[in-house]
Design an enzyme around this catalytic site. Structure first.
Site, PDB file in Angstrom:
ATOM      1  N   LYS A  32       0.615  -1.028   0.187  1.00 31.54           N
ATOM      2  CA  LYS A  32       0.152   0.107   0.085  1.00 31.54           C
ATOM      3  C   LYS A  32       0.869   1.414   0.037  1.00 31.54           C
ATOM      4  O   LYS A  32       0.616   2.084  -0.684  1.00 31.54           O
ATOM      5  CB  LYS A  32      -0.887  -0.167   1.288  1.00 31.54           C
ATOM      6  CG  LYS A  32      -2.164  -1.024   0.771  1.00 31.54           C
ATOM      7  CD  LYS A  32      -2.894  -1.481   2.281  1.00 31.54           C
ATOM      8  CE  LYS A  32      -3.741  -2.381   2.010  1.00 31.54           C
ATOM      9  NZ  LYS A  32      -4.638  -2.855   3.319  1.00 31.54           N
ATOM     10  N   GLN A  66      -4.971  -1.875   9.515  1.00 32.27           N
ATOM     11  CA  GLN A  66      -4.835  -3.130   8.875  1.00 32.27           C
ATOM     12  C   GLN A  66      -5.440  -4.177   9.855  1.00 32.27           C
ATOM     13  O   GLN A  66      -5.137  -4.486  10.775  1.00 32.27           O
ATOM     14  CB  GLN A  66      -3.488  -3.487   8.497  1.00 32.27           C
ATOM     15  CG  GLN A  66      -3.045  -4.493   7.908  1.00 32.27           C
ATOM     16  CD  GLN A  66      -3.538  -4.683   6.387  1.00 32.27           C
ATOM     17  OE1 GLN A  66      -3.666  -3.754   5.681  1.00 32.27           O
ATOM     18  NE2 GLN A  66      -3.804  -5.838   5.834  1.00 32.27           N
ATOM     19  N   ASP A  74     -11.493   2.391   3.701  1.00 29.19           N
ATOM     20  CA  ASP A  74     -11.663   0.824   3.612  1.00 29.19           C
ATOM     21  C   ASP A  74     -13.138   0.731   3.409  1.00 29.19           C
ATOM     22  O   ASP A  74     -13.544  -0.401   2.743  1.00 29.19           O
ATOM     23  CB  ASP A  74     -11.226   0.198   4.719  1.00 29.19           C
ATOM     24  CG  ASP A  74      -9.949  -0.489   4.830  1.00 29.19           C
ATOM     25  OD1 ASP A  74      -9.735  -0.962   3.733  1.00 29.19           O
ATOM     26  OD2 ASP A  74      -9.331  -0.527   5.856  1.00 29.19           O
TER      27      ASP A  74
HETATM   28  N1  GUN Z   1      -6.979  -7.006   5.359  1.00 27.89           N
HETATM   29  C1  GUN Z   1      -7.164  -7.708   4.356  1.00 27.89           C
HETATM   30  N2  GUN Z   1      -7.840  -7.263   3.687  1.00 27.89           N
HETATM   31  C2  GUN Z   1      -8.066  -5.959   4.100  1.00 27.89           C
HETATM   32  C3  GUN Z   1      -8.476  -4.840   3.668  1.00 27.89           C
HETATM   33  O1  GUN Z   1      -9.069  -4.399   2.560  1.00 27.89           O
HETATM   34  N3  GUN Z   1      -8.358  -3.457   4.396  1.00 27.89           N
HETATM   35  C4  GUN Z   1      -8.009  -3.706   5.604  1.00 27.89           C
HETATM   36  N4  GUN Z   1      -7.775  -2.671   6.537  1.00 27.89           N
HETATM   37  N5  GUN Z   1      -7.426  -4.724   6.227  1.00 27.89           N
HETATM   38  C5  GUN Z   1      -7.322  -5.822   5.587  1.00 27.89           C
END
Ligand code: GUN
Length: 295
Positions: free
Chosen positions: A53, A97, A120
């Site tokens: 990211k 996350q 998200d």
């Molecule tokens: N863990 C797995 N996929 C995601 C996501 O799309 N966002 C977040 N914050 N954590 C994740």
């Protein structure tokens, strides 16, 4: 193999090109979109995702900070970090996350993130808006899946879409997006999960099959009809002593047998993964535009 390979890297690049124009417009106003990511603990897969990211932000010249907190961080400490970021006008997007360590209540944490910074799309207000058909931030993986389908001409309108998996991150929001009265929706949707009886009777009816179960080879060639379009959301680490890192990545779909029958299929890696990340960039740009009064 006769199936068309749905190239997530290529579509993600097209979307990045579209985003560059919007980022340029923000920069001309003195605004650099800022995504701040919080990582709690040392889950190996999460560390990889967070660094991807960050790299994606850098490639688009977005500002990105990663706050790394120890695994024993308390609920209260994490809440304090988020509240500080909520108040900080230079931060446009906040991402915590997942998964969080088991002593932390993830649902409570998600509710602390300001809905306008929830890139998200996990906050109950944003989930509610999605269900009501007035969405703000679309959850990244479901939005990425829909972009892949529509940009390749496989519009879900009138199709029977079978989703395998009912997670809050993928299965549930994707089902909600696909049933909306919108050009990228209008599908008939079946959601299957671990308690579904006779899974293959349902998957064989799919015009579009979306695998998001989190288990390798959940979908095999005998479970699909000829001409199906298959989107594989799975990213599973499978032990592999022949690899230097000790594992390789596999989706939820048995690619070899399913690609013999499918009209089109996504690879893993290189299918949904790049789309999830670029949709996060899109939400961050949208957050910056909204917070600076540009839209
Ligand atoms: N863990 C797995 N996929 C995601 C996501 O799309 N966002 C977040 N914050 N954590 C994740």
């Amino acid at each position: 193999m006769s199936a068309i390979l749905i190239d997530g890297k290529k579509v993600a690049e097209d979307i990045r090109a579209e985003l560059r124009l919007r980022i340029e417009r923000l920069k001309n106003k003195g605004i650099t979109p800022n995504l701040t990511v919080i990582l709690v603990g040392e889950d190996p897969a999460s560390q990889v995702y967070v660094s991807m990211k960050k790299k994606a932000c850098e490639a688009l010249e977005l500002f990105s900070e990663t706050i790394r907190l120890p695994a024993q961080t308390t609920q209260e400490e994490l809440v304090e970090h988020i509240e500080r970021l909520n108040q900080d006008p230079s931060v446009h997007g906040i991402l915590v996350q997942m998964p969080l360590p088991s002593h932390i209540n993830s649902n409570q944490i998600i509710e602390v993130i300001h809905p306008r910074k929830d890139v998200d799309g996990f906050h109950p207000i944003n989930v509610g808006r999605l269900v009501a058909g007035t969405p703000s931030f679309l959850p990244c993986t479901p939005a990425g899946v829909i972009e892949l389908l529509t940009r390749y001409g496989y519009t879900p309108d009138g199709k029977h879409v079978v989703i395998v998996g009912r997670s809050n991150i993928v299965g549930k929001p994707l089902a909600n997006l696909l049933i909306q009265k919108t050009p990228a929706g209008n599908a008939t949707v079946t959601v299957c999960h671990t308690h579904t009886k006779n899974l293959s009777d349902l998957t064989r009816q799919a015009d579009i099959l979306i695998a998001a179960a989190g288990r390798p080879r959940t979908i095999t060639g005998d479970m699909v009809k000829k001409g199906v379009v298959v989107i594989d959301v799975g990213v599973n680490r499978v032990d592999d002593p022949t690899q230097k890192r000790g594992y390789h990545l596999e989706g939820d779909v048995d690619f070899a047998s399913v690609s013999e029958k499918a009209a089109a299929i996504t690879p893993v890696p290189g299918g949904v993964g790049p789309m999830t990340i670029v949709m996060l960039m899109k939400n961050t740009v949208q957050a910056a535009e909204e917070q600076s009064g540009l839209i």
